[in-house]
Design an enzyme around this catalytic site. Structure first.
Site, PDB file in Angstrom:
ATOM      1  N   GLY A 134      -4.236  78.039  50.736  1.00  0.00           N
ATOM      2  CA  GLY A 134      -3.686  79.386  50.897  1.00  0.00           C
ATOM      3  C   GLY A 134      -3.063  79.611  52.256  1.00  0.00           C
ATOM      4  N   SER A 135      -1.821  80.048  52.299  1.00  0.00           N
ATOM      5  CA  SER A 135      -1.111  80.110  53.572  1.00  0.00           C
ATOM      6  C   SER A 135       0.251  80.780  53.386  1.00  0.00           C
ATOM      7  CB  SER A 135      -0.936  78.690  54.119  1.00  0.00           C
ATOM      8  OG  SER A 135      -0.597  77.803  53.070  1.00  0.00           O
TER       9      SER A 135
END
Length: 221
Positions: A186-187
Site C-alpha cells: 500500500g502506497s
C-alpha cells in the site's frame, strides 16, 4: 505470471508453518491441525498476488516519444495543480496515484532519460491517500532528464508499507515504462511534469502502470 524477487521470502515464509500443521494433522489424525494450515496457505497465495509482475504494453511496444505514462496501477488522487508544499521547487503539475493492497506494486519509470538526482528520506507511515503523506511519509525521489525535458517522481510509503525498493540511481538511463522498483503493502506515487505538458487523466480515474498515458509533452521534436 512473473513474481518480483522481493516477494519470495513473503510467499515461502507462510508455507513452513502450513507444512508443519498439515503433517502434524496427518500424523495424529487431528483434523483441526490440518484446518489450521489453510490461513497460512491463503497468506502465501495473497503474497504471490501482491508481488505479481505482469508484462505491460510498454514491454513490447515503446511508448510515443512525448508520452508520460503511469508509473503504477491505482487510482488518480491528484491531476493538475500540485498540492500545497508537495511539489519540488519550480513550476510543476502533479499527478498522484494511490495503490491499494490489491494493485500491482511493481513501479515503472514514467518517462525516459538519465537519472540526474536521487534521494531517500525517512518519515512517517500515514495512510497514502492523506494529503500529509506526500511530505511527511518515507519516500524516494528521482529526477529524470532527457535533453531539456525533466520529470520528477516519488515512491511514497503508506500506512502498511514499510520498505521502498528503488533499483536505479544517479547516472543510470531509464526507458519509459522500464521497471525500476516497488513498494511493499500500500502506497502512492507522485509524478511532477512542467507546465508545458498536458495532463490527460482526472481525479478518480483508474490507471495501469506502463500503459495509461497520464501527460504529454507538446510535440516539438
Amino acid at each position: 505470471m512473473r513474481i518480483d524477487p522481493a516477494g519470495w521470502p513473503f510467499i515461502t515464509g507462510p508455507l513452513a508453518p502450513a507444512a508443519l500443521l498439515a503433517a502434524g494433522g496427518r500424523a495424529t489424525g487431528r483434523r483441526r491441525l490440518r484446518l489450521a494450515a489453510w490461513p497460512f496457505l491463503g497468506l502465501s497465495a495473497y503474497m504471490a498476488l501482491f508481488f505479481r509482475d505482469p508484462d505491460r504494453r510498454c514491454d513490447s511496444t515503446p511508448p510515443a516519444a512525448d508520452d508520460v505514462i503511469s508509473p503504477a496501477d491505482g487510482m488518480v488522487m491528484v491531476a493538475g495543480e500540485p498540492q500545497e508544499g508537495v511539489a519540488p521547487e519550480g513550476d510543476w503539475q502533479q499527478i498522484s496515484v494511490f495503490l491499494s493492497v490489491v494493485d500491482v506494486h511493481v513501479n515503472r519509470s514514467p518517462y525516459r532519460g538519465e537519472v540526474v538526482e536521487s534521494s531517500y528520506r525517512k518519515g512517517s507511515f500515514l495512510a497514502a491517500y492523506r494529503k500529509e503523506s506526500a511530505h511527511r511519509n518515507e519516500r524516494s525521489e528521482l529526477w529524470l532528464r532527457d535533453g531539456d525535458r525533466t520529470v520528477v517522481f516519488r515512491q511514497i510509503v503508506g500506512v502498511l508499507a514499510r520498505r521502498i525498493v528503488t533499483r536505479t540511481g544517479v547516472g543510470q538511463t531509464l526507458a519509459t515504462g522500464e521497471r525500476m522498483g516497488l513498494m511493499k503493502f500500500g502506497s502512492r506515487m507522485d509524478v511532477f511534469v512542467p507546465r508545458e505538458c498536458e495532463v490527460l487523466v482526472t481525479k478518480g480515474q483508474r490507471v495501469r502502470g506502463g500503459e495509461t498515458v497520464i501527460a504529454r509533452w507538446p510535440s516539438t521534436r
